[in-house]
Motif scaffolding. Sequence first.
Motif, mmCIF file in Angstrom:
data_model
loop_
_atom_site.group_PDB
_atom_site.id
_atom_site.type_symbol
_atom_site.label_atom_id
_atom_site.label_comp_id
_atom_site.label_asym_id
_atom_site.label_seq_id
_atom_site.Cartn_x
_atom_site.Cartn_y
_atom_site.Cartn_z
ATOM 1 N N UNK A 238 -0.070 -9.430 -7.461
ATOM 2 C CA UNK A 238 -0.876 -8.764 -6.440
ATOM 3 C C UNK A 238 -1.802 -7.740 -7.096
ATOM 4 N N UNK A 239 -2.312 -8.110 -8.245
ATOM 5 C CA UNK A 239 -3.236 -7.250 -8.969
ATOM 6 C C UNK A 239 -4.476 -6.971 -8.124
ATOM 7 N N UNK A 240 -4.773 -5.695 -7.925
ATOM 8 C CA UNK A 240 -5.961 -5.321 -7.176
ATOM 9 C C UNK A 240 -5.889 -5.549 -5.683
ATOM 10 N N UNK A 241 -4.727 -5.924 -5.161
ATOM 11 C CA UNK A 241 -4.601 -6.209 -3.734
ATOM 12 C C UNK A 241 -4.590 -4.921 -2.918
ATOM 13 N N UNK A 242 -4.996 -5.044 -1.669
ATOM 14 C CA UNK A 242 -4.879 -3.955 -0.705
ATOM 15 C C UNK A 242 -3.733 -4.295 0.227
ATOM 16 N N UNK A 243 -2.682 -3.495 0.177
ATOM 17 C CA UNK A 243 -1.452 -3.776 0.914
ATOM 18 C C UNK A 243 -1.217 -2.687 1.946
ATOM 19 N N UNK A 244 -0.803 -3.098 3.146
ATOM 20 C CA UNK A 244 -0.667 -2.182 4.276
ATOM 21 C C UNK A 244 0.799 -2.080 4.672
ATOM 22 N N UNK A 245 1.356 -0.857 4.627
ATOM 23 C CA UNK A 245 2.764 -0.649 4.992
ATOM 24 C C UNK A 245 3.658 -1.669 4.288
ATOM 25 N N UNK A 246 3.454 -1.831 3.023
ATOM 26 C CA UNK A 246 4.160 -2.858 2.252
ATOM 27 C C UNK A 246 5.645 -2.499 2.151
ATOM 28 N N UNK A 247 6.505 -3.461 2.491
ATOM 29 C CA UNK A 247 7.951 -3.221 2.523
ATOM 30 C C UNK A 247 8.660 -4.375 1.815
ATOM 31 N N UNK A 248 9.138 -4.103 0.615
ATOM 32 C CA UNK A 248 9.888 -5.100 -0.150
ATOM 33 C C UNK A 248 11.330 -4.634 -0.337
ATOM 34 N N UNK A 249 11.859 -3.965 0.665
ATOM 35 C CA UNK A 249 13.229 -3.472 0.604
ATOM 36 C C UNK A 249 14.199 -4.626 0.350
ATOM 37 N N UNK A 250 15.038 -4.465 -0.683
ATOM 38 C CA UNK A 250 16.016 -5.502 -1.002
ATOM 39 C C UNK A 250 15.438 -6.744 -1.633
ATOM 40 N N UNK A 251 14.167 -6.706 -2.009
ATOM 41 C CA UNK A 251 13.536 -7.888 -2.576
ATOM 42 C C UNK A 251 14.007 -8.182 -3.994
ATOM 43 N N UNK A 252 13.965 -9.462 -4.370
ATOM 44 C CA UNK A 252 14.338 -9.909 -5.716
ATOM 45 C C UNK A 252 13.193 -10.747 -6.262
ATOM 46 N N UNK A 253 12.539 -10.258 -7.293
ATOM 47 C CA UNK A 253 11.446 -10.989 -7.910
ATOM 48 C C UNK A 253 11.650 -10.980 -9.421
ATOM 49 N N UNK A 254 10.950 -11.869 -10.093
ATOM 50 C CA UNK A 254 10.985 -11.859 -11.549
ATOM 51 C C UNK A 254 9.908 -10.898 -12.032
#
Length: 400
Positions: A238-254
Amino acid sequence: MRMPRSAAWWIIPVIVLVIAAVGGALWWMSADPALSAPAPSGPGGAGTARGEILRTALAVGAGVGAAVTLMLAFRRQRHQEIATAHATHDATERRVTDLYTKAAEQLGHEAAAVRLAGLYALERLAQDNPGHRQTIVNVICAYLRMPYTPPEPAPDPERDRKAALQAARRRYRAARAGISLPAEPAPQERAGDREGEVQVRLAAQRILAAHLRDEHPADQRSTLPAAPAFWEGMRLDLTGATLIDFDLTGGHVTEALFNKATFIGFTRFDAATFTKNAEFRKATFTENVRFTRATFTKNAWFVMATFTEGAGFIRTTFTGNAWFAGATFTESAGFDEATFTGNAWFAGATFTKAAGLGGAVVIDPAADHAWPDGWCVEVTPEGTGHLIREETDGVPAGED
């Protein structure tokens, strides 16, 4: 799927085997003393013995031939099954490609409702086809990386109410006087599109968050199978992205790339797990952001990031290196009870308010560290360390 090998490599040996079986049976029976003894006197005695030998040999050959026929039938059936599987696989791939193409085209439509439909079509496609999940995540991330300007704040409702009341009075007076007024201008389509785009982006973020979250307790994830809705092993760019109220609670990513991203509104990464590098270089957080109990398994890069409001890294675990060089913290910055295993580098970071690192644990005090002003490591008897306030003339910093 692997196609069956040519039958030529085993048909010839089987034919030889049949001939050898018949010949072996004839030789064995001819060598048997009971069968090679002179036949009893009487008509047909010798012929009966030879006939028995021949019938037995032919029966052996027929048995071997039947086995070969069965093998050929099995091979033919196996070939048909593989061909059917290939045809089904090809048909499925064509169907997936068609659905993917149509959904991707919908994302480029000018109407927000059509773009939403495209997003949900991609979500369903990814859920039903695990092999395509990373590709579809990449498409959703690419959409969020598109240039975007958030809509202006909504106008004052009270002012709108007064304007509508005045317009109604004008129409009423004109109707009584028999005067026809021009129609009120329709709302601008552009404003509606911008508000619709907000909803599309929020939906894209919710899709990512919903499928990157593993609902199993942390101590059971290694033993229990992943939940059906969890897309394991995903990478985010998400390089350079505009994110609104972004919620990745409990997320699992590499790997997670948020370089130069702009986070508008309250941002949450609570209990998130990053199994590879997490990069937030030059990211901007316009409001509060929380990484409470997050885990960075590899390196965490927040170099030259800007935290406009509060930044919370309470009980966050940095297993790799933690880089905050040149970051700007305009409001409070809390790293209380965080754990630093690798290098921790805050050189050049700006803290408008005092940084909070109370109770933070340093696994390797001898590593390459650069702590915020006023903090140092106190080594424990066990060889680890914890952060404490530096003392000035015998008085801890911050105390008068």
